[in-house]
Design a protein around this motif. Structure first.
Motif, PDB file in Angstrom:
ATOM      1  N   SER A  63       0.833  -1.208   0.000  1.00 34.18           N
ATOM      2  CA  SER A  63       0.000   0.000   0.000  1.00 34.18           C
ATOM      3  C   SER A  63       0.869   1.259   0.000  1.00 34.18           C
ATOM      4  N   PHE A  64       2.037   1.224   0.641  1.00 31.46           N
ATOM      5  CA  PHE A  64       2.897   2.419   0.653  1.00 31.46           C
ATOM      6  C   PHE A  64       3.701   2.544  -0.643  1.00 31.46           C
ATOM      7  N   VAL A  65       4.207   1.425  -1.104  1.00 28.48           N
ATOM      8  CA  VAL A  65       5.046   1.468  -2.306  1.00 28.48           C
ATOM      9  C   VAL A  65       4.219   1.879  -3.528  1.00 28.48           C
ATOM     10  N   ALA A  66       2.908   1.677  -3.446  1.00 20.98           N
ATOM     11  CA  ALA A  66       2.045   2.064  -4.568  1.00 20.98           C
ATOM     12  C   ALA A  66       1.875   3.581  -4.667  1.00 20.98           C
ATOM     13  N   ARG A  67       2.328   4.311  -3.644  1.00 16.61           N
ATOM     14  CA  ARG A  67       2.156   5.775  -3.670  1.00 16.61           C
ATOM     15  C   ARG A  67       3.408   6.428  -4.250  1.00 16.61           C
ATOM     16  N   ARG A  68       3.220   7.279  -5.235  1.00 18.30           N
ATOM     17  CA  ARG A  68       4.373   7.893  -5.900  1.00 18.30           C
ATOM     18  C   ARG A  68       5.167   8.777  -4.947  1.00 18.30           C
ATOM     19  N   ALA A  69       4.450   9.523  -4.117  1.00 20.98           N
ATOM     20  CA  ALA A  69       5.150  10.435  -3.202  1.00 20.98           C
ATOM     21  C   ALA A  69       6.053   9.641  -2.258  1.00 20.98           C
TER      22      ALA A  69
END
Lengths: 336, 279
Positions: free
Chosen positions: B32-38
């Motif tokens: 879920s975190f790695v999917a966020r670009r930021a």
């Protein structure tokens, strides 16, 4: 990887005996000085069981004890033949729990959330995703399965709670107030799903609710709890039948004297309006337990005889049906 | 009969036994975190000191005039200290909501109604933060060591600084473990991740400011080591062999870190459960 065969087979029981889905023997649960369950012994048979009781009766504590989330101070519980204290993980693997309050895992789409719950319950990743799609279609969220659960309406959240409880194909579903917050159509849909699961899909379920019509619509067996103890339990038909015959009477005359005469004879009665009474005539009182007598007619004759004796006119009399509400009111004294 | 029955079907496939639920939690959390670009941007940014270090290593190994840039234990210690600021950001971003968000959405009752224990849940959540912190603390330091050996064309540096690999690993584990456990405990105390993040930053910076004031006011440098960051620095210097003889504060610093670990574990044990007991 540690794998095991799907645990669908019911445990071995003696021939002819039907194993209860949940069995409690002398279970007591306390939170500090407050006793939530007091020496409860009961058995939930297979199928749909309604768990009724006013707030604080111990319904949620019983469900949490079944899940192994609270440890009973005394007593023993078995679920699907497994001892809850000895094998809580094995028990939970076979239970689906739909909590009363809003509950989801934030930041996930519906299909990801349900698949995640399936994986947590022991399904391999691919199977969990496949099952997630299936159960989301089943509960009516197929078109909304790629939406974030955070954006769901109350009704959709209720459905997705059912989906996450179903995804791993449990042998026992624990549904805590599943129709809370639903509009009439949503409520009907939810009850339809519950009835389908219980009566056509062979899923055992416990429906905890304070809405008596919900239980009447879906369950054939009822447990009524009151003040941490079992107040009544049994098949709904038996509980309703135990009450005797119910009549609605409209009278003219001294209602108080008439009611006093009925109560003196051991008959339950209460007025719904000034001149209208609901009267429950036990079979023994009206002689209706005699197989040769026609029950309801015998009751009417007995009531008319009392009315004549008390000088009261019976303007209208009609045999009525007992509802679960009558049973509930009798065993918990009208407290809701 | 419908072509494809979309009704409820029983499941006849395999099931995995209990005990691996923590891995499911960890994998889902990291995904879920790695999917966020930021977040990916922050992870990439955290590797810029590694690039600078790699240039330093290249220059020192390629040009005699730059031999003064040759790395040693102190170089790696400074590198890990610089990574601390990225570790702080990752800890706040990832850790603040790990349990707080679950509390806000009443997810604990869902988790704990599945065949997993409180320990599975806590370990799964802890591993999310530990692994992401490892990616900004331990991994770049080890990568730098590998790059240095590659540029040098031999393992001579590693042989002459034999304690460096265990020192990097032990310090990284200590820093990662302490940050993760403390943040997870704070996260379990609230249902607001913003509040938890603010509380964590407050505890870190406020305690350091207070102990520095106390150290200068009393003239006792031992106070410098009695904040979480100060204690970690003091123990880290000892691990890298950079503390001079007789420098005080090691045992108080270790005692403080131990107290933080024990109290965080106690908070988690108290707060993470499937029911809210209202006696």
């Amino acid at each position: 990887m540690n794998t095991e065969a799907p645990p669908h087979q019911t445990p071995t029981v003696p021939p002819g005996a039907v194993a209860p889905v949940v069995a409690c023997e002398g279970v007591s649960v306390s939170y500090g000085s407050h006793c939530a369950l007091n020496n409860v012994s009961l058995a939930f048979p297979a199928g749909a069981v309604g768990l009724l009781g006013p707030n604080g009766a111990g319904k949620s504590s019983l469900i949490k004890a079944v899940l192994g989330l609270v440890t009973p101070a005394a007593g023993r519980m078995t679920v699907l033949g497994r001892d809850v204290a000895a094998d809580p993980m094995g028990v939970r693997a076979r239970i689906g729990y739909m909590p009363e309050h809003d509950a989801h895992i934030p930041g996930m789409t519906a299909v990801r959330f349900v698949a995640y719950c399936g994986e947590l319950a022991g399904l391999p990743r691919t199977s969990a995703m496949q099952r997630a799609h299936e159960v989301l279609f089943y509960v009516g969220l197929g078109e909304a399965r790629y939406r974030s659960v955070d954006t769901y309406s109350t009704g959709m959240k209720q459905r997705i709670k059912l989906a996450q409880a179903l995804v791993h194909d449990p042998d026992l579903l624990l549904l805590d107030e599943p129709t809370n917050g639903l509009d009439p159509r949503g409520r009907d849909d939810m009850l339809g799903l519950i009835a389908d699961l219980a009566h056509r899909k062979g899923v055992n379920l416990v429906l905890s609710s304070h809405l008596l019509p919900d239980v009447e619509a879906t369950c054939r067996h009822v447990v009524v709890m009151h003040q941490g103890a079992v107040a009544a339990a049994g098949p709904m038909a038996t509980l309703l039948d135990q009450q005797g015959h119910l009549y609605e009477l409209r009278i003219k005359g001294d209602g108080a004297a008439f009611a006093a005469a009925l109560r003196a004879a051991g008959v339950e009665c209460h007025d719904t309006e000034e001149t209208t009474w609901r009267v429950t005539v036990p079979r023994s009182v009206a002689g209706a337990d005699d197989a040769s007598a026609d029950g309801p007619d015998a009751g009417v004759q007995w009531l008319c005889a009392v009315a004549v004796r008390e000088g009261v006119q019976v303007r209208h009399v009609r045999a009525s049906m007992h509802s679960l509400e009558d049973v509930f009111a009798r065993v918990v004294g009208g407290e809701r | 009969m419908p072509i494809h029955d979309q009704g409820y079907q029983r499941y006849g496939g395999l099931r995995v036994g209990p005990g691996r639920a923590w891995q499911v939690i960890t994998r889902a959390g990291i995904e879920s975190f790695v999917a966020r670009r930021a977040f990916l941007g922050l992870l990439l940014l955290s590797w810029t000191p590694f690039l600078a270090g790699a240039v330093q290593v290249y220059l020192s190994s390629s040009f005699e005039q730059a031999a003064f840039l040759a790395p040693n234990n102190k170089t790696y210690w400074d590198f890990l200290e610089r990574q601390g600021s990225f570790a702080f950001l990752i800890t706040v971003w990832v850790g603040a909501g790990l349990i707080a968000d679950d509390r806000r959405a009443n997810a604990l009752s869902l988790y704990l109604s599945k065949p997993l224990t409180v320990t599975d849940y806590v370990v799964g959540k802890l591993a999310i933060l530990l692994l992401l912190l490892a990616a900004v603390i331990w991994a770049p330091a080890m990568a730098l060591l590998i790059v240095q050996s590659a540029f040098a064309g031999s393992l001579e540096f590693v042989r002459t600084h034999v304690s460096l690999v265990p020192a990097i690993t032990v310090y990284s584990l200590l820093a990662m473990g302490l940050s993760s456990l403390t943040m997870l405990a704070l996260s379990s105390l609230s249902s607001s991740s913003r509040f938890v993040g603010t509380m964590y930053a407050g505890v870190i910076f406020f305690s350091q400011a207070i102990t520095r004031v106390l150290a200068s006011a009393t003239g006792m440098p031992v106070w410098n080591h009695l904040s979480p960051l100060g204690a970690l620095d003091r123990v880290g210097q000892s691990i890298f062999g950079l503390d001079g003889a007789g420098q005080p504060g090691l045992w108080p610093a270790m005692a403080l870190l131990l107290a933080l670990v024990v109290s965080s574990a106690a908070v988690l044990r108290w707060r993470v459960r499937g029911i809210e007991v209202v006696a």
